[in-house]
Scaffold this motif. Sequence first.
Motif, PDB file in Angstrom:
ATOM      1  N   LEU A  13       6.084  49.336  25.671  1.00  0.00           N
ATOM      2  CA  LEU A  13       6.996  50.448  25.349  1.00  0.00           C
ATOM      3  C   LEU A  13       6.992  50.640  23.837  1.00  0.00           C
ATOM      4  CD1 LEU A  13       9.952  49.596  27.769  1.00  0.00           C
ATOM      5  CD2 LEU A  13       8.011  51.137  28.178  1.00  0.00           C
ATOM      6  N   TYR A  14       5.933  51.278  23.339  1.00  0.00           N
ATOM      7  CA  TYR A  14       5.766  51.417  21.891  1.00  0.00           C
ATOM      8  C   TYR A  14       6.905  52.218  21.267  1.00  0.00           C
ATOM      9  CZ  TYR A  14       1.057  49.770  22.908  1.00  0.00           C
ATOM     10  OH  TYR A  14      -0.014  49.024  23.335  1.00  0.00           O
ATOM     11  N   ALA A  15       7.449  53.168  22.011  1.00  0.00           N
ATOM     12  CA  ALA A  15       8.521  54.014  21.482  1.00  0.00           C
ATOM     13  C   ALA A  15       9.908  53.481  21.827  1.00  0.00           C
ATOM     14  CB  ALA A  15       8.361  55.446  22.008  1.00  0.00           C
ATOM     15  N   GLY A  16       9.968  52.263  22.346  1.00  0.00           N
ATOM     16  CA  GLY A  16      11.250  51.688  22.720  1.00  0.00           C
ATOM     17  C   GLY A  16      11.603  52.003  24.161  1.00  0.00           C
ATOM     18  N   VAL A  17      12.809  51.649  24.544  1.00  0.00           N
ATOM     19  CA  VAL A  17      13.271  51.887  25.911  1.00  0.00           C
ATOM     20  C   VAL A  17      13.355  53.392  26.145  1.00  0.00           C
ATOM     21  CG1 VAL A  17      15.128  51.502  27.566  1.00  0.00           C
ATOM     22  CG2 VAL A  17      14.578  49.738  25.868  1.00  0.00           C
ATOM     23  N   PRO A  18      12.708  53.922  27.196  1.00  0.00           N
ATOM     24  CA  PRO A  18      12.775  55.365  27.475  1.00  0.00           C
ATOM     25  C   PRO A  18      14.229  55.830  27.577  1.00  0.00           C
ATOM     26  CG  PRO A  18      11.132  54.320  28.869  1.00  0.00           C
ATOM     27  CD  PRO A  18      11.864  53.215  28.177  1.00  0.00           C
ATOM     28  N   ALA A  49      11.705  46.163  20.174  1.00  0.00           N
ATOM     29  CA  ALA A  49      12.316  45.498  19.026  1.00  0.00           C
ATOM     30  C   ALA A  49      13.828  45.618  19.033  1.00  0.00           C
ATOM     31  CB  ALA A  49      11.752  46.071  17.728  1.00  0.00           C
ATOM     32  N   GLN A  50      14.359  46.464  19.915  1.00  0.00           N
ATOM     33  CA  GLN A  50      15.813  46.591  19.996  1.00  0.00           C
ATOM     34  C   GLN A  50      16.226  47.177  21.345  1.00  0.00           C
ATOM     35  OE1 GLN A  50      17.021  49.214  16.850  1.00  0.00           O
ATOM     36  NE2 GLN A  50      16.149  51.033  17.788  1.00  0.00           N
ATOM     37  N   LEU A  51      17.456  46.884  21.724  1.00  0.00           N
ATOM     38  CA  LEU A  51      18.072  47.519  22.875  1.00  0.00           C
ATOM     39  C   LEU A  51      18.886  48.698  22.369  1.00  0.00           C
ATOM     40  CD1 LEU A  51      19.329  44.348  24.791  1.00  0.00           C
ATOM     41  CD2 LEU A  51      17.411  45.822  25.432  1.00  0.00           C
ATOM     42  N   PRO A  52      18.799  49.854  23.012  1.00  0.00           N
ATOM     43  CA  PRO A  52      19.498  51.039  22.508  1.00  0.00           C
ATOM     44  C   PRO A  52      21.011  50.926  22.672  1.00  0.00           C
ATOM     45  CG  PRO A  52      18.544  51.506  24.648  1.00  0.00           C
ATOM     46  CD  PRO A  52      18.042  50.137  24.249  1.00  0.00           C
ATOM     47  N   ALA A  53      21.736  51.562  21.747  1.00  0.00           N
ATOM     48  CA  ALA A  53      23.201  51.575  21.847  1.00  0.00           C
ATOM     49  C   ALA A  53      23.658  52.253  23.133  1.00  0.00           C
ATOM     50  CB  ALA A  53      23.796  52.272  20.634  1.00  0.00           C
ATOM     51  N   SER A  54      22.847  53.183  23.636  1.00  0.00           N
ATOM     52  CA  SER A  54      23.216  53.913  24.851  1.00  0.00           C
ATOM     53  C   SER A  54      23.193  53.045  26.097  1.00  0.00           C
ATOM     54  CB  SER A  54      22.280  55.109  25.044  1.00  0.00           C
ATOM     55  OG  SER A  54      20.926  54.693  25.070  1.00  0.00           O
ATOM     56  N   ILE A  55      22.791  51.791  25.943  1.00  0.00           N
ATOM     57  CA  ILE A  55      22.803  50.901  27.114  1.00  0.00           C
ATOM     58  C   ILE A  55      24.221  50.721  27.650  1.00  0.00           C
ATOM     59  CG2 ILE A  55      23.109  48.656  25.949  1.00  0.00           C
ATOM     60  CD1 ILE A  55      20.703  47.739  27.826  1.00  0.00           C
ATOM     61  N   SER A  56      25.198  51.005  26.810  1.00  0.00           N
ATOM     62  CA  SER A  56      26.599  50.903  27.250  1.00  0.00           C
ATOM     63  C   SER A  56      26.931  51.907  28.337  1.00  0.00           C
ATOM     64  CB  SER A  56      27.535  51.096  26.059  1.00  0.00           C
ATOM     65  OG  SER A  56      27.349  52.386  25.496  1.00  0.00           O
ATOM     66  N   ASN A  57      26.065  52.931  28.539  1.00  0.00           N
ATOM     67  CA  ASN A  57      26.292  53.908  29.603  1.00  0.00           C
ATOM     68  C   ASN A  57      26.103  53.303  30.993  1.00  0.00           C
ATOM     69  OD1 ASN A  57      26.634  55.886  27.633  1.00  0.00           O
ATOM     70  ND2 ASN A  57      24.478  56.509  27.684  1.00  0.00           N
ATOM     71  N   LEU A  58      25.383  52.180  31.057  1.00  0.00           N
ATOM     72  CA  LEU A  58      25.021  51.598  32.355  1.00  0.00           C
ATOM     73  C   LEU A  58      26.151  50.703  32.855  1.00  0.00           C
ATOM     74  CD1 LEU A  58      21.293  50.725  31.572  1.00  0.00           C
ATOM     75  CD2 LEU A  58      22.206  52.799  32.637  1.00  0.00           C
ATOM     76  N   THR A  59      27.253  51.315  33.199  1.00  0.00           N
ATOM     77  CA  THR A  59      28.471  50.553  33.497  1.00  0.00           C
ATOM     78  C   THR A  59      28.434  49.840  34.846  1.00  0.00           C
ATOM     79  OG1 THR A  59      29.476  52.598  34.298  1.00  0.00           O
ATOM     80  CG2 THR A  59      29.911  51.965  32.004  1.00  0.00           C
ATOM     81  N   ASN A  60      27.353  50.032  35.620  1.00  0.00           N
ATOM     82  CA  ASN A  60      27.197  49.277  36.870  1.00  0.00           C
ATOM     83  C   ASN A  60      26.114  48.207  36.771  1.00  0.00           C
ATOM     84  OD1 ASN A  60      29.078  50.582  38.809  1.00  0.00           O
ATOM     85  ND2 ASN A  60      27.893  52.400  38.266  1.00  0.00           N
ATOM     86  N   LEU A  61      25.537  48.044  35.573  1.00  0.00           N
ATOM     87  CA  LEU A  61      24.421  47.115  35.407  1.00  0.00           C
ATOM     88  C   LEU A  61      24.890  45.674  35.575  1.00  0.00           C
ATOM     89  CD1 LEU A  61      21.375  47.262  34.688  1.00  0.00           C
ATOM     90  CD2 LEU A  61      22.028  46.694  32.345  1.00  0.00           C
ATOM     91  N   GLN A  62      24.222  44.972  36.474  1.00  0.00           N
ATOM     92  CA  GLN A  62      24.542  43.559  36.718  1.00  0.00           C
ATOM     93  C   GLN A  62      23.538  42.615  36.077  1.00  0.00           C
ATOM     94  OE1 GLN A  62      25.008  42.597  40.823  1.00  0.00           O
ATOM     95  NE2 GLN A  62      26.901  43.734  41.067  1.00  0.00           N
ATOM     96  N   VAL A  63      22.276  43.015  36.045  1.00  0.00           N
ATOM     97  CA  VAL A  63      21.210  42.140  35.564  1.00  0.00           C
ATOM     98  C   VAL A  63      20.403  42.866  34.497  1.00  0.00           C
ATOM     99  CG1 VAL A  63      19.138  40.848  36.200  1.00  0.00           C
ATOM    100  CG2 VAL A  63      21.072  40.962  37.789  1.00  0.00           C
ATOM    101  N   LEU A  64      20.347  42.283  33.304  1.00  0.00           N
ATOM    102  CA  LEU A  64      19.561  42.833  32.199  1.00  0.00           C
ATOM    103  C   LEU A  64      18.579  41.765  31.736  1.00  0.00           C
ATOM    104  CD1 LEU A  64      18.813  44.902  30.061  1.00  0.00           C
ATOM    105  CD2 LEU A  64      20.799  44.152  28.723  1.00  0.00           C
ATOM    106  N   LEU A  65      17.296  42.041  31.915  1.00  0.00           N
ATOM    107  CA  LEU A  65      16.242  41.094  31.561  1.00  0.00           C
ATOM    108  C   LEU A  65      15.394  41.686  30.439  1.00  0.00           C
ATOM    109  CD1 LEU A  65      15.070  40.282  35.218  1.00  0.00           C
ATOM    110  CD2 LEU A  65      16.864  39.155  33.900  1.00  0.00           C
TER     111      LEU A  65
END
Length: 547
Positions: A69-74, A94-110
């Motif tokens: 993922l050269y451009a980061g997380v889609p 190289a980083q996790l996006p700040a918008s990951i906070s939108n995934l309010t049902n996420l149980q598993v992040l690998l």
Amino acid sequence: MAARIVVPALLATTVAGAAVATVLLLRRNGKCVKKASLTVRGLLELEKACEDADARETVAVVELQGIALYAGVPPVVTTLRTLVRLDLGSTGIAQLPASISNLTNLQVLLAPRNKLTALPDALAGLAGSLVQLDVGSNALEAVPDSLFSLSRLRTLNLMGNQLTRLPERFGDLRGLRLLGLKSNKLTQLPASFSRLTDLVELFITDNQLTDLPEGMSACTSLVKLQASFNAFRALPACLLHLPRLELLRVAVCDIKSLPPQLLQDAAALPRLAWFSVAGNPVCPGPPAPAPGLPVVAPEELELGQKLGDGASGDVYRAVWRGQLVAVKYFRADVSPDGRTEDEVALAVSLQHPHLTQVLARVEKPHGLVLRLEAGSPLAAKPTSQHLLRCKWGDDVRFPPRRALGLAAAVADALRYCHAAGICHGDVYAHNVLMDENGTVTLCDFGASFSYDRAAQPFWEAMEVRAYGLMLKDVADRAAAPAAGAAGGSGSSGKLAGAKEAVVEAEKGVVAALQGLAQRCAELPPARRPLFGAVCAELQQLQASLAN
């Protein structure tokens, strides 16, 4: 617009991943509509799923592992509000996006094996859902405060980073059951670890720890502790009275002494069954090997198929001097359980018909030529779902006589080891081979260590418990034929009576094995029978069947 209600169910978690099942309930026009969840693998599937409105709102799993993922997380990923599991392992991000906070049902992040140098504060937005976080093998130098908002977190992998310290707030993660801190640069753990009272598995191997917080004596749920390759000078006192601790590895530290009165302290390590302290100054040298053991060059061996692998190396079928043998090649000078040189020294010093027999040493790469055993392991290795318990095949059964012979063979091998002042350290069904003729071999000395038997009798009592746990599994799978099956319709009364007597004798053997297993596994260490007594009891059972 449909309101979405996500009802996820996490089935199993490990450091590496998790199995996830979800049911998605969509409310439309006042009615609930159940829809199957969708698993998306790869960028092409992700793009197609997001083009379809119905598919988009049912995406529960996105797996992008191994895709660069050269451009980061889609960006589209963090718009999938039904997402339950996201795998970004080995993607080069190289980083996790700040918008990951939108995934309010996420149980598993690998997100292991990447280039992460920091975690975003936005992780706090996952506080209501995240159960497992894996950011191992990155370049993290600090743990952010946002992590401590994740009150539902059960599994956290921080292995293989650059952490030098952990914040005092780490104890806020009270729900943790598995914590991986292996291969960092930690010199101490915070006192707040005393609040991790639900912790079951802790991995702190390969750090620079000299002691553990005294308050860790409150971690009463701890079952498994991997702590080798640190700078401990003594066994941390906080561990001695943990009531559930079953596995402890402290190999290759700087331990110069062990508590001398463990066996007299009824509360000391009552459930410990698997231990390694190899490679520490406290361990005396192993017994001298038999003279004349050949040393061979690799080109003298004709390697065949791979037979298996373990923590320290791989085992192959081979031909040496015209005979079929097994060859174990060590991957490195050290393994998670200790040093290669210690394993080799112990293995070559032991000669017993029910132990792996060393025929020669391989000079470089380091290896051993072993007698080729025809048998296969009794069971599969433990997994996170079978914590410290081997996984047995559903169809595994033992005739009572074979179960008794197996029990006697392993007990005699362990009696021999402890008489020589050697603790095997890893007595499991997956380290016991048995062939169709009932020939039994105990193998794998990767966790073994030498000890002073007179000064440290505790280690034999500890290993008796490991043996008892294995014996229970064997005895529970041993069944005598039903009494009604003892004789056919044409059997004479005398013959039928004799067969009935055999059946009753075999039932008695099974009951005796179950009783012995319980005494070995459940009694306090000082009250357990030692291997000499176990062998004597099994010999009496064998004699009773022979009469």
